[in-house]
Design a protein around this motif. Structure first.
Motif: not given
Length: 570
Positions: A248-265
């Motif tokens: 997210v935002d050009a920084a790696y995160v611990k991977p996780f699975h999801t059916d839906v992504v929430l993304i703000t402007p």
């Protein structure tokens, strides 16, 4: 010394002190801002574009590369470009927000943005940063790892696909916000959402204007999600497919699975997608849907759904194939939003450590939300009870200056801003309870001054004034760590004990929960003047913004570089 010689000397001195990359490449781009006729929803409108493209061209670079972009303004409106999320270490003159780090590029003028990608890899994006020009002036920034450095996840994607969310207005967005600011009312909402500039088959007259992602069974795809919409947070899902969040935002995160992504402007999210067709229906078409996460008052946001198509079949009319549609959370599902945000954690590995400030030199408490201003005499206003809508941080609605703040800071120009932005609300109240009777705000061009490398904590508290609402707050010039969040009023005696100081997510834009709070920490290790504002453009227009002034450090590599010779002047 003559003006041409002085300009040449300034340019040469600037090049000498530019941060140098010992291994990176310099990548050159030219952005010609021109008007282009574009038809959506059976409406043709001349819109500002970069190089005639909507959305604009993709910038592809690597960590450690220098990026040089010459922007030429050929339209009647002022233009600047912001490289959203790029750290801009010591290169604040290239950050782009109008009247903060530069004056606008006027018609017929140009400006060269020059910056290095440092310590970032993933997806960011660029967009205009003056008024509502970013409605059509935006595009992806793809940051690949350094050569020879693998991704920290086990699969190698077969293909990389930008998925850019935007908003389409049948009317001119500049006219829309100008009218709203004049009348004091809320601006007209957009007519459609778009995916890669296309509204898709759920909108009138748009079945041919549909983005299609053709995939091969068994292959892995990296989708680079970017929310470039003006005023709407979005849920996103693909029918019958699970997504794995990895960045997210050009920084790696611990991977996780999801059916839906929430993304703000203002946010970006990289997800891995494995193309797995349905066993009983391998030629099916799967819709990719996005619709708002809306916490504001009904009618204040575009409550429609944009669709794109993921297909395994050969090209054909989607109506001739079985069609699967994903489920999305309810419009105002704040519980989903909170749970999703809580799953985001930094990788925090030896190769990608989470350098979270463990102590705090300066702490701030910012109440963010809407408010009102009285209607001017002899005018009828369309805000609450005949007033004018506004927005504020700590009851200060930010007045944009007419001289760029960075120019004033660098040249010690007095009278452009004051350094008395309040560290907390001057009159505390029950922020998420019954709002005060007086909702008027003060106005000013106030900043916070920080010494170099100060460790900073900011608690961002939503308020219930004119309705509790989620606010995506973006900080220029820095990444920050989201160390805590919750609903209700922040409790300074209890909540810090629950902060995550080990692996909090690293971001440049964070959603302040509706009726809640979020706490962030960062080191002020980047000298310059840095904008902080709500990335709902209507709230920025109403004044929900402020600026940080970070003084130079003692060492040469801790000082702001001199301004470039072609810096636009006011």
């Amino acid at each position: 010394m003559g003006a041409p010689c002085l300009a040449l000397l300034l340019l040469f001195s600037t090049l000498l002190v530019l941060p140098q990359s010992s291994h990176g490449t310099t990548r050159h781009y030219t952005f010609n801002v021109t008007m282009q006729n574009v038809t959506r929803l059976c409406t043709t409108r001349a819109i500002p574009t970069v190089n005639g493209k909507f959305p604009g061209p993709k910038i592809v670079t690597r960590e450690g590369d220098r990026v040089v972009v010459k922007v030429v303004n050929n339209v009647k409106d002022n233009v600047t470009m912001h490289w959203h999320g790029v750290r801009q270490l010591r290169t604040g003159w290239s950050d782009g927000p109008a009247y903060v780090t530069q004056c606008p590029i006027r018609t017929g003028q140009s400006y060269v943005y020059n910056f290095t990608i440092t310590g970032q890899r993933g997806t960011l994006f660029w967009h205009a940063h003056v008024s509502w020009m970013r409605a059509t002036l935006y595009g992806p920034i793809v940051i690949l790892p350094k050569r020879g450095v693998p991704y920290p996840f086990p699969v190698k994607p077969y293909k990389y696909v930008p998925i850019v969310f935007g908003e389409w207005f049948n009317a001119d967005p500049e006219a829309i916000i100008a009218q709203a600011l004049q009348t004091g009312g809320g601006p007209n909402i957009s007519d459609a959402f778009t995916i890669n500039g296309l509204p898709g088959p759920l909108y009138n007259c748009s079945s041919k204007d549909t983005f299609k992602l053709k995939v091969q069974p068994g292959k892995w795809y990296l989708l680079r999600l970017i929310n470039a919409a003006l005023n709407d947070e979005l849920f996103f899902s693909i029918a019958n497919h699970t997504l794995t969040v990895v960045d997210v935002d050009a920084a790696y995160v611990k991977p996780f699975h999801t059916d839906v992504v929430l993304i703000t402007p203002g946010q970006t999210t990289n997800v891995l997608l494995r193309a797995e067709p349905d066993a009983g229906c391998p030629a099916a078409t799967h819709l990719m849907l996005a619709r708002p996460y809306g916490t504001g008052q009904p009618g204040t946001f575009d409550n429609t759904t944009v669709a794109a198509v993921l297909e395994y079949a050969p090209p054909g009319h989607i109506k001739s194939l079985p069609l699967f549609r994903p489920s999305l959370p309810a419009l105002n599902d704040t519980a989903f939003a909170a749970n999703y945000s809580a799953r985001l954690r930094s990788l925090a590995s030896p190769d990608y450590p989470a350098n979270v400030p463990q102590g705090v030199d300066r702490s701030f408490f910012f109440a963010v939300g809407l408010g009102t201003n009285p209607c001017p005499a002899n005018q009828t206003c369309q805000g609450p009870n005949g007033s004018m809508f506004t927005a504020s941080m700590n009851n200060v609605s930010f007045d944009m200056p007419t001289t760029a703040l960075l120019q004033a800071h660098y040249n010690n120009i007095a009278g452009v801003y004051t350094t008395d932005f309040p560290v907390a609300p001057l009159e505390p109240f029950n922020y998420t309870g019954t709002p005060p009777n007086n909702t008027n705000v003060s106005n000013g061009t106030k900043v916070v001054v920080l010494q170099y490398n100060t460790s900073v904590e900011v608690v961002l508290q939503d308020t219930s004034i004119l309705g509790a609402e989620s606010h995506p707050l973006h900080l220029h010039g820095f990444d920050f760590f989201v160390v805590g969040q919750g609903f209700g009023n922040y409790d300074s005696s209890k909540d810090p004990a629950k902060f995550n100081l080990v692996d909090p997510v690293q971001r440049n834009t964070v959603g302040v929960p509706a009726g809640g709070w979020v706490a962030i920490r960062f080191f002020a290790d980047n000298p310059g003047v840095w904008f902080m504002h709500c990335h709902l453009e209507v709230h920025t227009s109403w004044g929900l913004k402020m600026a940080w002034v970070v003084n130079d450090g003692p060492l040469p590599e801790q000082k702001l570089m001199p301004p470039p010779a072609d810096l636009p002047m006011c």
